[in-house]
Design a protein around this motif. Structure first.
Motif, PDB file in Angstrom:
ATOM      1  N   LEU A 114       7.519   4.393  -2.867  1.00  0.00           N
ATOM      2  CA  LEU A 114       6.639   5.721  -3.127  1.00  0.00           C
ATOM      3  C   LEU A 114       5.136   6.001  -2.682  1.00  0.00           C
ATOM      4  O   LEU A 114       4.631   6.816  -1.882  1.00  0.00           O
ATOM      5  N   LEU A 115       4.584   4.566  -2.491  1.00  0.00           N
ATOM      6  CA  LEU A 115       3.174   4.472  -1.655  1.00  0.00           C
ATOM      7  C   LEU A 115       3.499   4.713  -0.368  1.00  0.00           C
ATOM      8  O   LEU A 115       2.455   4.826   0.446  1.00  0.00           O
ATOM      9  N   LYS A 116       4.718   4.829   0.482  1.00  0.00           N
ATOM     10  CA  LYS A 116       4.835   4.844   1.846  1.00  0.00           C
ATOM     11  C   LYS A 116       4.502   6.339   1.939  1.00  0.00           C
ATOM     12  O   LYS A 116       4.368   6.979   3.096  1.00  0.00           O
ATOM     13  N   ARG A 117       4.525   7.227   1.158  1.00  0.00           N
ATOM     14  CA  ARG A 117       4.750   8.754   1.298  1.00  0.00           C
ATOM     15  C   ARG A 117       3.241   9.282   0.652  1.00  0.00           C
ATOM     16  O   ARG A 117       2.623  10.301   1.173  1.00  0.00           O
ATOM     17  N   ARG A 118       2.690   8.507  -0.351  1.00  0.00           N
ATOM     18  CA  ARG A 118       1.217   9.058  -0.920  1.00  0.00           C
ATOM     19  C   ARG A 118       0.733   7.986  -1.656  1.00  0.00           C
ATOM     20  O   ARG A 118       1.189   7.026  -2.141  1.00  0.00           O
ATOM     21  N   ARG A 119      -0.353   8.367  -2.392  1.00  0.00           N
ATOM     22  CA  ARG A 119      -1.350   7.651  -3.130  1.00  0.00           C
ATOM     23  C   ARG A 119      -1.429   8.250  -4.493  1.00  0.00           C
ATOM     24  O   ARG A 119      -1.262   9.455  -4.498  1.00  0.00           O
ATOM     25  N   PHE A 120      -1.524   7.527  -5.579  1.00  0.00           N
ATOM     26  CA  PHE A 120      -1.704   8.136  -6.877  1.00  0.00           C
ATOM     27  C   PHE A 120      -2.920   7.799  -7.489  1.00  0.00           C
ATOM     28  O   PHE A 120      -3.353   6.684  -7.653  1.00  0.00           O
ATOM     29  N   SER A 121      -3.687   8.849  -7.449  1.00  0.00           N
ATOM     30  CA  SER A 121      -5.342   8.717  -8.220  1.00  0.00           C
ATOM     31  C   SER A 121      -5.215   8.180  -9.582  1.00  0.00           C
ATOM     32  O   SER A 121      -6.113   7.546  -9.982  1.00  0.00           O
ATOM     33  N   ARG A 122      -4.277   8.742 -10.500  1.00  0.00           N
ATOM     34  CA  ARG A 122      -4.478   8.336 -12.051  1.00  0.00           C
ATOM     35  C   ARG A 122      -3.103   7.727 -12.257  1.00  0.00           C
ATOM     36  O   ARG A 122      -2.101   8.910 -12.242  1.00  0.00           O
ATOM     37  N   VAL A 123      -2.955   6.781 -12.886  1.00  0.00           N
ATOM     38  CA  VAL A 123      -1.767   5.999 -13.193  1.00  0.00           C
ATOM     39  C   VAL A 123      -1.972   5.575 -14.873  1.00  0.00           C
ATOM     40  O   VAL A 123      -2.834   4.939 -14.854  1.00  0.00           O
ATOM     41  N   LEU A 124      -0.735   5.671 -15.638  1.00  0.00           N
ATOM     42  CA  LEU A 124      -0.747   5.213 -16.822  1.00  0.00           C
ATOM     43  C   LEU A 124       0.547   4.398 -16.909  1.00  0.00           C
ATOM     44  O   LEU A 124       1.748   4.694 -16.219  1.00  0.00           O
TER      45      LEU A 124
END
Length: 288
Positions: free
Chosen positions: A144-154
């Motif tokens: 997934l990180l190859k396409r985007r970053r995630f600001s908020r993760v639980l």
């Protein structure tokens, strides 16, 4: 505690071993049992369950559960007096999962400079990074990180905190983990400090705790737990996610995929990817 530490091993066909694992998960007396299931001999269809009961009651419940599957060969042996945590860790090689390299203190010198290195000390918590479910989550996250970053993760059911720490180390501004086990939360926070990661862990059950609701909605939710609570939490996880957000679900056997997937599809999720490692499955789903 048992009078002496013991290990119970059950061997047999995959179908019987997976059914026995389901029975162990469903038995209240073995809810906290430490065990693993893996393929021992592919050509002969031999799978193995290794279990380490810590009380007489847990051992009795385990043996009773395994006895319902006559195709399994079950043996229990006394473990010699030793530092079993140290011995177990010495036999666990570091794990490479995409960009992530998970290691313990005993392998510090092996961490490659090009990887996202995660030093994880297990202590009394589940999740050194070697289990098929944890590796599946890390591999799915790497993709997934190859396409985007995630600001908020639980991270629901954080164990040692490896998944939330991985998120914090790859740019997530909010990386929150929860666990119902107090020692796991303490160990996860210690691991966050070891890794200089801005991840935070709290002792909470489910997603209705105010400390979990306050940072919501999340872009990504990890839930590496068990199939029954994954099904029970499907609506809560949907509410916790932003539209288009991703849920990475694991802790389930391949035989449980259909049940878990059906619960999430009925809540408006779309399956994006599935990963299999040994008998375990990891599902990547997107909220519509």
């Amino acid at each position: 505690m048992t009078a002496d530490p013991v290990q119970t091993v059950a061997r047999g066909p995959r179908a019987e071993a997976e059914a026995a694992a389901l029975a162990i998960d469903a038995e209240p007396a073995t809810e906290a049992l430490t065990y693993s299931i893996l393929e021992e001999d592919e050509d002969r269809d031999v799978w193995r369950i290794d279990a380490f009961p810590i009380s007489e009651e847990e051992q009795a419940a385990l043996v009773a559960a395994l006895a319902r599957f006559p195709a399994l060969r079950v043996a229990t042996e006394k473990l010699a007096d030793a530092d079993w945590l140290a011995m177990a860790l010495s036999g666990l090689p570091p794990v490479q999962a995409g960009r992530f390299f998970v290691y313990g203190a005993h392998d510090t010198g092996l961490a490659p400079p090009s990887a996202v290195n995660l030093r994880i000390e297990a202590g009394a918590a589940f999740g050194t990074g070697h289990h098929g479910t944890t590796v599946g989550c890390l591999l799915a996250f790497d993709r997934l990180l190859k396409r985007r970053r995630f600001s908020r993760v639980l991270d629901v059911g954080c164990g040692t905190g490896v998944l939330a720490i991985a998120a914090a180390r790859t740019g997530s501004g909010v990386a929150l983990g929860t666990d119902i086990d107090g020692p796991s939360v303490r160990i996860a926070n210690e691991n966050a400090r070891l890794n200089h990661a801005r991840a935070r862990f709290v002792n909470a059950s489910g997603l209705n705790d105010a400390r979990v609701r306050q940072p919501a909605p999340y872009d990504l939710v990890f839930a590496n737990i068990l199939a029954p609570p994954l099904v029970a939490l499907s609506q809560d996880i949907r509410r916790a996610l932003t539209p288009g957000g991703v849920a990475i679900l694991s802790g389930l056997l391949r035989t449980q995929e259909r049940r878990v997937l059906a619960a999430y599809v009925s809540r408006g999720f779309r399956l994006e990817r599935r990963l299999h490692r040994d008998a375990w499955a990891t599902l990547v789903l997107r909220r519509r």
